[in-house]
Write a protein that holds these residues in place. Structure first.
Motif, PDB file in Angstrom:
ATOM      1  N   LYS A 126       0.818  -1.214   0.000  1.00 28.32           N
ATOM      2  CA  LYS A 126       0.000   0.000   0.000  1.00 28.32           C
ATOM      3  C   LYS A 126       0.851   1.263   0.000  1.00 28.32           C
ATOM      4  CE  LYS A 126      -4.477  -1.341   1.673  1.00 28.32           C
ATOM      5  NZ  LYS A 126      -4.671  -2.350   0.645  1.00 28.32           N
ATOM      6  N   ASN A 127       2.072   1.130   0.519  1.00 29.08           N
ATOM      7  CA  ASN A 127       2.955   2.284   0.634  1.00 29.08           C
ATOM      8  C   ASN A 127       3.350   2.851  -0.722  1.00 29.08           C
ATOM      9  OD1 ASN A 127       3.424   2.917   3.362  1.00 29.08           O
ATOM     10  ND2 ASN A 127       4.612   1.038   3.591  1.00 29.08           N
ATOM     11  N   GLY A 128       4.014   3.993  -0.682  1.00 27.26           N
ATOM     12  CA  GLY A 128       4.526   4.610  -1.910  1.00 27.26           C
ATOM     13  C   GLY A 128       5.745   3.869  -2.430  1.00 27.26           C
ATOM     14  N   PRO A 129       6.145   4.168  -3.681  1.00 27.90           N
ATOM     15  CA  PRO A 129       7.263   3.451  -4.307  1.00 27.90           C
ATOM     16  C   PRO A 129       8.585   3.593  -3.561  1.00 27.90           C
ATOM     17  CG  PRO A 129       6.490   5.271  -5.688  1.00 27.90           C
ATOM     18  CD  PRO A 129       5.525   5.143  -4.574  1.00 27.90           C
ATOM     19  N   ASP A 130       8.788   4.713  -2.847  1.00 25.50           N
ATOM     20  CA  ASP A 130      10.071   4.917  -2.169  1.00 25.50           C
ATOM     21  C   ASP A 130      10.348   3.819  -1.141  1.00 25.50           C
ATOM     22  OD1 ASP A 130       7.801   6.145  -1.095  1.00 25.50           O
ATOM     23  OD2 ASP A 130       9.014   7.276   0.335  1.00 25.50           O
ATOM     24  N   VAL A 131       9.267   3.364  -0.485  1.00 28.34           N
ATOM     25  CA  VAL A 131       9.433   2.312   0.517  1.00 28.34           C
ATOM     26  C   VAL A 131       9.900   1.015  -0.146  1.00 28.34           C
ATOM     27  CG1 VAL A 131       8.175   0.837   2.154  1.00 28.34           C
ATOM     28  CG2 VAL A 131       7.733   3.289   2.083  1.00 28.34           C
ATOM     29  N   ARG A 132       9.307   0.683  -1.275  1.00 27.96           N
ATOM     30  CA  ARG A 132       9.706  -0.542  -1.977  1.00 27.96           C
ATOM     31  C   ARG A 132      11.112  -0.401  -2.566  1.00 27.96           C
ATOM     32  NH1 ARG A 132       4.241  -0.238  -2.703  1.00 27.96           N
ATOM     33  NH2 ARG A 132       4.414   1.210  -4.446  1.00 27.96           N
ATOM     34  N   ARG A 133      11.402   0.761  -3.086  1.00 24.72           N
ATOM     35  CA  ARG A 133      12.763   0.973  -3.616  1.00 24.72           C
ATOM     36  C   ARG A 133      13.805   0.806  -2.526  1.00 24.72           C
ATOM     37  NH1 ARG A 133      10.753   5.404  -6.694  1.00 24.72           N
ATOM     38  NH2 ARG A 133      11.329   6.727  -4.951  1.00 24.72           N
ATOM     39  N   GLN A 134      13.548   1.424  -1.395  1.00 25.32           N
ATOM     40  CA  GLN A 134      14.495   1.367  -0.288  1.00 25.32           C
ATOM     41  C   GLN A 134      14.675  -0.079   0.179  1.00 25.32           C
ATOM     42  OE1 GLN A 134      13.264   3.575   3.176  1.00 25.32           O
ATOM     43  NE2 GLN A 134      15.267   3.306   4.129  1.00 25.32           N
ATOM     44  N   GLU A 219       3.300 -12.791  -9.201  1.00 22.97           N
ATOM     45  CA  GLU A 219       4.339 -12.305 -10.105  1.00 22.97           C
ATOM     46  C   GLU A 219       4.902 -10.997  -9.582  1.00 22.97           C
ATOM     47  OE1 GLU A 219       5.373 -11.471 -14.783  1.00 22.97           O
ATOM     48  OE2 GLU A 219       3.277 -11.588 -14.190  1.00 22.97           O
ATOM     49  N   LEU A 220       6.201 -10.926  -9.579  1.00 23.45           N
ATOM     50  CA  LEU A 220       6.898  -9.746  -9.108  1.00 23.45           C
ATOM     51  C   LEU A 220       7.406  -9.017 -10.347  1.00 23.45           C
ATOM     52  CD1 LEU A 220       8.447  -8.053  -7.088  1.00 23.45           C
ATOM     53  CD2 LEU A 220       9.910  -9.985  -6.610  1.00 23.45           C
ATOM     54  N   ILE A 221       6.974  -7.767 -10.492  1.00 21.54           N
ATOM     55  CA  ILE A 221       7.311  -7.023 -11.705  1.00 21.54           C
ATOM     56  C   ILE A 221       8.173  -5.816 -11.372  1.00 21.54           C
ATOM     57  CG2 ILE A 221       6.358  -5.684 -13.637  1.00 21.54           C
ATOM     58  CD1 ILE A 221       3.717  -7.428 -13.051  1.00 21.54           C
ATOM     59  N   PRO A 252      16.307   5.576 -12.611  1.00 18.94           N
ATOM     60  CA  PRO A 252      15.869   4.521 -11.685  1.00 18.94           C
ATOM     61  C   PRO A 252      15.471   5.015 -10.290  1.00 18.94           C
ATOM     62  CG  PRO A 252      18.242   4.374 -12.090  1.00 18.94           C
ATOM     63  CD  PRO A 252      17.699   5.379 -13.050  1.00 18.94           C
ATOM     64  N   HIS A 253      15.741   6.277  -9.970  1.00 17.04           N
ATOM     65  CA  HIS A 253      15.262   6.804  -8.681  1.00 17.04           C
ATOM     66  C   HIS A 253      13.743   6.975  -8.717  1.00 17.04           C
ATOM     67  CE1 HIS A 253      15.971  10.223 -11.292  1.00 17.04           C
ATOM     68  NE2 HIS A 253      15.199  10.973 -10.522  1.00 17.04           N
ATOM     69  N   LYS A 254      13.139   6.752  -9.895  1.00 19.36           N
ATOM     70  CA  LYS A 254      11.676   6.823 -10.027  1.00 19.36           C
ATOM     71  C   LYS A 254      11.076   5.430 -10.264  1.00 19.36           C
ATOM     72  CE  LYS A 254      11.163  11.320  -9.845  1.00 19.36           C
ATOM     73  NZ  LYS A 254      10.439  11.898  -8.721  1.00 19.36           N
ATOM     74  N   ASP A 255      11.872   4.398 -10.111  1.00 20.21           N
ATOM     75  CA  ASP A 255      11.379   3.030 -10.339  1.00 20.21           C
ATOM     76  C   ASP A 255      10.371   2.592  -9.283  1.00 20.21           C
ATOM     77  OD1 ASP A 255      12.932   2.631 -12.548  1.00 20.21           O
ATOM     78  OD2 ASP A 255      14.483   1.453 -11.543  1.00 20.21           O
ATOM     79  N   ASP A 256       9.619   1.562  -9.624  1.00 16.17           N
ATOM     80  CA  ASP A 256       8.743   0.930  -8.620  1.00 16.17           C
ATOM     81  C   ASP A 256       8.715  -0.573  -8.880  1.00 16.17           C
ATOM     82  OD1 ASP A 256       7.050   0.539  -6.517  1.00 16.17           O
ATOM     83  OD2 ASP A 256       5.328   1.586  -7.387  1.00 16.17           O
ATOM     84  N   TYR A 257       8.128  -1.287  -7.952  1.00 18.04           N
ATOM     85  CA  TYR A 257       7.979  -2.737  -8.078  1.00 18.04           C
ATOM     86  C   TYR A 257       6.510  -3.069  -7.868  1.00 18.04           C
ATOM     87  CZ  TYR A 257      13.004  -2.496  -7.259  1.00 18.04           C
ATOM     88  OH  TYR A 257      14.341  -2.173  -7.327  1.00 18.04           O
ATOM     89  N   ASN A 258       5.954  -3.870  -8.770  1.00 14.82           N
ATOM     90  CA  ASN A 258       4.554  -4.264  -8.620  1.00 14.82           C
ATOM     91  C   ASN A 258       4.455  -5.754  -8.389  1.00 14.82           C
ATOM     92  OD1 ASN A 258       4.659  -1.819 -10.453  1.00 14.82           O
ATOM     93  ND2 ASN A 258       2.513  -1.910  -9.911  1.00 14.82           N
ATOM     94  N   PHE A 259       3.365  -6.135  -7.770  1.00 16.12           N
ATOM     95  CA  PHE A 259       3.092  -7.552  -7.551  1.00 16.12           C
ATOM     96  C   PHE A 259       1.722  -7.855  -8.121  1.00 16.12           C
ATOM     97  CE2 PHE A 259       6.306  -8.802  -4.339  1.00 16.12           C
ATOM     98  CZ  PHE A 259       6.886  -7.566  -4.132  1.00 16.12           C
ATOM     99  N   LYS A 267      -1.771  -4.508  -5.233  1.00 15.34           N
ATOM    100  CA  LYS A 267      -2.016  -3.247  -4.537  1.00 15.34           C
ATOM    101  C   LYS A 267      -3.472  -2.816  -4.716  1.00 15.34           C
ATOM    102  CE  LYS A 267       0.032   1.329  -4.142  1.00 15.34           C
ATOM    103  NZ  LYS A 267       1.198   2.134  -4.484  1.00 15.34           N
ATOM    104  N   LYS A 268      -3.968  -2.970  -5.935  1.00 12.77           N
ATOM    105  CA  LYS A 268      -5.324  -2.499  -6.243  1.00 12.77           C
ATOM    106  C   LYS A 268      -6.396  -3.477  -5.811  1.00 12.77           C
ATOM    107  CE  LYS A 268      -4.282   0.286 -10.303  1.00 12.77           C
ATOM    108  NZ  LYS A 268      -3.649  -0.210 -11.522  1.00 12.77           N
ATOM    109  N   TYR A 269      -6.138  -4.781  -6.041  1.00 16.61           N
ATOM    110  CA  TYR A 269      -7.216  -5.752  -5.872  1.00 16.61           C
ATOM    111  C   TYR A 269      -7.007  -6.751  -4.737  1.00 16.61           C
ATOM    112  CZ  TYR A 269      -8.350  -4.014 -10.514  1.00 16.61           C
ATOM    113  OH  TYR A 269      -8.634  -3.201 -11.567  1.00 16.61           O
ATOM    114  N   GLY A 270      -5.800  -6.843  -4.222  1.00 15.92           N
ATOM    115  CA  GLY A 270      -5.524  -7.886  -3.229  1.00 15.92           C
ATOM    116  C   GLY A 270      -6.235  -7.638  -1.909  1.00 15.92           C
TER     117      GLY A 270
END
Ligand SMILES: Nc1ncnc2c1ncn2[C@@H]1O[C@H](COP(=O)(O)OP(=O)(O)OP(=O)(O)O)[C@@H](O)[C@H]1O
Ligand SMILES: [Mg+2]
Length: 355
Positions: A126-134, A219-221, A252-259, A267-270
């Protein structure tokens, strides 16, 4: 690997602490605000050189003191490692490994491998991309020092470049030397993230399947902001926009990871349960990946998470706890949960002391 001994001096609410840990499961019990999370934080710092919280080093020093020590003796398959960290209000932080002072944080990274799981992780998706990047940056760094170094350099370059972009009259020529470096380190980062997520995907898929009785395909994207091969072009084309905004918008400082679960965005439907199982799958995959890459089991840090999980998920976690050194904190000793566990040592924490 496992931590044999841990010593703290004036670290947060610990005046002095000197404990020998069990190779297996260590349980720390204490009421709120007694020092459970601080203890895990000290181990994280031994592994990564700095806190996972957004804290400055100085905040780690006990309020009534000027300096702190964190010391550990770590056992690996074929050797012991002694790590000392010293932070002083007025002096430079020092780190030594087996009595030798290191001049770069890079040399510390990867000596201790950890997988940490805290209640905050339940918001991972649910968090923002920065948390996943970190998070992924820390995990990749643990098995690849070069990556850690690249990340540090890259962020410094972005910062400097952003400072230049704040000036409305900045020219392409002024930015050029920075662009070259941005591209060089940025591409390395994109390449490594790509590779890492592929490796992790292979592991997480099976683990998640077994955690969900074969019904969920995870799937990890790696959702990259820009492809390696387009980076240069997009950077060139973004000049006017970047000037307008005053910061670097491509890279890549703007990258994110989706599942996704069965092809739907987590994030949307789980559901909450699906997200919780997925975070467990992720942590277990990290353990396996570290094992594959380094040949050693990482240390598992669990900050009061058992009580947040239902019985089924607790059982899965317990299965893993028995395989690696685990440092678990809890406010209450739940007989029902602990009954199934093979506990090595139990510590009671009160006001920064073991009682
Ligand atoms: N630099 C510091 N010096 C002294 N005390 C500090 C410092 N930083 C934090 N503390 C104190 O340490 C105490 C213990 O914090 P910690 O987060 O470890 O508690 P906890 O046992 O995990 O509690 P909870 O169960 O609520 O999570 C807090 O009350 C906090 O105020
Ligand atoms: Mg806590």
């Amino acid at each position: 690997m496992y931590i044999n001994n841990l010593k703290l001096e004036n670290f947060r609410n610990y005046k002095t602490l000197d404990i020998n840990l069990d190779k297996g499961l260590n349980v720390f019990i204490g009421n709120n605000a007694q020092g459970k999370t601080n203890l895990l934080e000290s181990i994280y710092i031994l592994a990564m050189g700095k806190s996972y919280k957004e804290h400055k080093d100085l905040e780690l020093i006990n309020w009534n003191n000027e300096e702190l020590y964190i010391k550990t003796i770590l056992s690996k398959k074929d050797r012991e490692e002694h790590i000392n960290i010293y932070i002083n209000k007025n002096k430079k932080k020092t780190i030594s490994i087996n009595e030798l002072y290191i001049n770069k944080l890079t040399k510390l990274i990867g000596i201790i491998n950890i997988v940490i799981f805290t209640p905050d992780d339940l918001l991972f998706f649910k968090n923002g991309p920065d948390v996943r990047r970190q998070y992924f940056d820390a995990q990749i760094s643990q098995i690849d020092r070069m990556y850690f170094e690249n990340i540090q350099k890259y962020y410094k370059i972005v910062k400097n470049r952003n400072n230049l972009l704040k000036n409305k009259n900045v020219s392409r020529e002024t930015l050029y030397p920075w662009d070259i470096q941005l591209l060089q380190y940025g591409k390395e980062i994109i390449r490594k993230r790509n590779e890492y997520i592929k490796d992790l995907q292979d592991i997480i898929f099976d683990i998640h399947k077994s955690l969900t009785s074969n019904v969920e395909n995870i799937e990890l994207i790696y959702n990259k902001n820009v492809k390696e091969e387009n980076f240069e072009n997009e950077l060139t084309n973004s000049f006017e926009t970047e000037k307008k905004y005053g910061y670097t918008i491509v890279g890549p400082h703007k990258d994110d990871y989706n599942f996704t679960i069965n092809n739907r965005d987590l994030k949307k439907y789980g559901s909450q349960g699906q997200q919780r199982t997925s975070i467990l799958s992720l942590k277990f995959s990290e353990i396996e990946l570290i094992k594959n890459e380094t040949g050693e089991n990482p240390i598992l840090l669990l900050d009061d998470v058992l009580s947040e999980l239902d019985i089924e998920r607790q059982k899965h976690l317990i299965k893993y706890i028995q395989k690696v050194q685990t440092i678990l904190t809890t406010t209450e000793f739940d007989e029902k949960i602990m009954h199934d566990l093979n506990i090595g040592k139990i510590f009671n924490i009160k006001e920064g002391k073991i009682v």
